[in-house]
Scaffold this active site. Sequence first.
Site, PDB file in Angstrom:
ATOM      1  N   ALA A  75       0.814  -1.213   0.000  1.00  0.00           N
ATOM      2  CA  ALA A  75       0.000   0.000   0.000  1.00  0.00           C
ATOM      3  C   ALA A  75       0.851   1.268   0.000  1.00  0.00           C
ATOM      4  CB  ALA A  75      -0.927   0.017   1.214  1.00  0.00           C
ATOM      5  N   TYR A  82     -10.435   9.137  29.468  1.00  0.00           N
ATOM      6  CA  TYR A  82      -9.921   8.375  28.329  1.00  0.00           C
ATOM      7  C   TYR A  82     -10.921   7.299  27.921  1.00  0.00           C
ATOM      8  CZ  TYR A  82      -6.967   4.988  25.842  1.00  0.00           C
ATOM      9  OH  TYR A  82      -6.460   4.108  24.928  1.00  0.00           O
TER      10      TYR A  82
END
Length: 322
Positions: A46, A199
Amino acid sequence: MGVLPSSPRFDPTRDLPDLTGHVVIVTGGNTGIGYATVRHLARLGAKVYLAARSEEKAQTAIENLLAEGLSPGNGEVLWHHLDLSDPRAAKKSAEEFLSKETRLDVLVNNAAMLPAPYAKTRDGIQDMMMVNHISPFVFTQTLLPLLKQTEEQANADVRVVNLTSDSYKVLPARLQFKTVDDLNRDFAGSLLAPGFMQYAMSKLAGVLFTRELQRRLEEEGTQITVVAVSPGGVNSDNCRQLMVDSHFGLLAKLFFTTPDVGAHNSVFAAASSRIKEDPKLYKGAYLTPVGKVVLPSKQAQSAELAAELWNTTESILEAMGL
């Protein structure tokens, strides 16, 4: 952040297809899981854009990747500037990418801010929710036209991968996202560190965003696959610090795996042919290592909560002129 390591039986070079001709963005790709994700996808052939704020750190990461080698696929890695601390900058970054490329096959939203002392941005939004949810929301939405354009091409297999974490399971039930104050919750008095709870809330947002984005795309008739992934327990520098801050540092030493293996679930979600072969199973799914579809918590499955989060996020962005 889960507690089960990825299966050593999974081998990206053996179990994933060739990605030559594919264009990929990995945010936060200069370190940890993101860095390993970039390496795995580039070795599959890629063209990978390593999206990060610091050009110096990104170029150092790219030099290291090249020194390690990108064979057998020998893909390409390029830096793309992305600052998630401000959604205006995130939108500009996406717009700049649109001027560079005519296709985008995979977007991996990997970057995240880890627990820190409570603070708000200049827009009055808790900084962790800004970096981990609102700016990636803008970045993804701005790139969607190119993702959709790519999906219309022959043999396309377009995906959005959102790196989340099992940490959301520690959250209290019956959260809501109806107002800015809900997103700015400080979790004062929590048994766990407030920063860790913030978080966790931002990671719950990632799961909800995945499900709602997938629902909207399917409503439009678009075949893009959106997947949320947990990397499992990963013994990266950031993860070790997170576990120390949340009083579970010993777990990182005893049970967690390397970032290279921790990236396996991300690259499975980004490239595995199994997802294209059975899209109904994977669309909007939550994956644990490697490639295992599991149901998230009842709260994380809530269509009502996902819609609340989406609508409040859009309201915040509208107030910013975005």
